[in-house]
Design an enzyme around this catalytic site. Structure first.
Site, PDB file in Angstrom:
ATOM      1  CG  ASN A 143      -7.026  -1.016   1.557  1.00  0.00           C
ATOM      2  OD1 ASN A 143      -6.335  -0.580   0.646  1.00  0.00           O
ATOM      3  ND2 ASN A 143      -6.501  -1.518   2.667  1.00  0.00           N
ATOM      4  CB  CYS A 203      -0.937  -0.013   1.199  1.00  0.00           C
ATOM      5  SG  CYS A 203      -2.033  -1.443   1.248  1.00  0.00           S
ATOM      6  CG  HIS A 209      -3.356   3.197   2.462  1.00  0.00           C
ATOM      7  ND1 HIS A 209      -4.016   2.802   1.323  1.00  0.00           N
ATOM      8  CD2 HIS A 209      -3.296   2.097   3.262  1.00  0.00           C
ATOM      9  CE1 HIS A 209      -4.339   1.527   1.422  1.00  0.00           C
ATOM     10  NE2 HIS A 209      -3.917   1.072   2.587  1.00  0.00           N
TER      11      HIS A 209
END
Length: 318
Positions: free
Chosen positions: A275, A110, A245
């Protein structure tokens, strides 16, 4: 330092999967998902390829910057897994955009988009590139066990891109990594149970220790943001947006309170995307620009954490 963001772009699949539909697949509820994650729906790839999403996001960024394919010196893609192991996602993007230049992928989970930005800056500082296309594209739903209610509610698919040109917009950046000795976040165990994509060789699924990842995320975000703000000589009051994020709304809110940012300073789109791994910051950044919320001269802080274990933060003057 190194670059200015000349253009931004994003793309996502057509298919949406909301929480209500998920309740018919696994034992969960909309209230449970929203209260613990902030997610209400996510985009799920069905007919789209990751290359197609990456190309669409990149083309939007190029159009916004007024950049032609011939002007691009380097393409860097951040992804956990492209459509093929070889060619790379970056290599496949070259064909989709008719670009001829060096191209490669980075995988820092990520945190990958911020790793790619720092890599682009290094190329520019070394005089090896003046215009760099950075793309973050992920199909995390390929790696989800759709029988695991703790993880299948979290992830979605999408791509974001930035067209970078020489400039002084990167004010500070910090990348980190440490061994994941306890396997807190791993893709590599078992086979995917995706119900959205027919495949004869499904990638291995994601396994995650949610509570421990939560602790790592909050700790790393607070530490990394403080370090890059100090390096840039700025405080929370100098920042227009924190562009984090999009993993979990509770993580973002906990970090926000500890760092002293206002609610209006934290940019969020997790309720619509879930996500999307390394694509999340790039998508969110492009949406802020598209919506007119981000103006030239605004300072932003980008921050990410992910498998590896990796984390990163940077301060950018847009």
């Amino acid at each position: 330092m190194s670059f200015t963001i000349a253009g931004t772009g994003y793309a996502h699949p057509v298919r949406t999967l909301d929480n209500e539909e998920l309740t018919r697949m696994v034992d969960t509820s909309d209230e449970w998902i929203v209260s613990r994650t902030g997610i209400r729906s996510r985009y799920i790839a069905t007919t789209e390829t990751l290359t197609e999403l990456a190309v669409s996001a990149a083309r939007m960024a190029m159009d916004n910057a007024g950049a032609e394919a011939a002007s691009i010196d380097l393409v860097i893609c951040s992804t956990v897994a492209g459509d093929t192991k070889c060619p790379t996602l970056a290599g496949n993007v070259l064909g989709g955009l008719d670009i001829r230049c060096p191209a490669f992928d980075v995988n820092a989970a990520c945190s990958g988009f911020l790793y790619a930005l720092q890599t682009a800056a290094a190329y520019m500082d070394a005089g090896l590139a003046e215009t760099v296309l950075v793309i973050a594209a992920e199909m995390m739903t390929r790696h989800v066990d759709w029988t695991d209610r703790a993880s299948c509610v979290l992830f979605g698919d999408g791509a974001g891109a930035v067209l970078l040109q020489k400039g002084e917009g990167l004010l500070a950046c910090r990348l980190r990594a440490q061994p994941d000795k306890k396997n807190l976040l791993v893709i590599g165990q078992g086979k995917s149970h995706s119900v959205f994509e027919e495949t004869d060789a499904a990638p291995s699924v994601l396994a995650m220790n949610g509570p421990e990842v939560f602790k790592f995320a909050v700790t790393s975000m607070c530490r990394d943001i403080k370090e890059v703000l100090d390096s840039a000589g700025l405080g929370p009051e100098d920042i227009r947006y924190v562009v984090p994020h999009q993993a979990n709304l509770r993580i973002l809110e906990t970090a926000r309170q500890r760092l002293g940012f206002s609610e209006d300073q934290i940019a969020v789109n997790i309720e619509r995307y879930g996500n999307t791994s390394s694509a999340s910051i790039a998508i969110l950044l492009a949406e802020l620009v598209e919506q007119g919320k981000l103006q030239r001269g605004d300072n932003i802080v980008c921050t990410a954490f992910g498998g590896g274990l990796t984390s990163a933060a940077c301060v950018i003057k847009y």
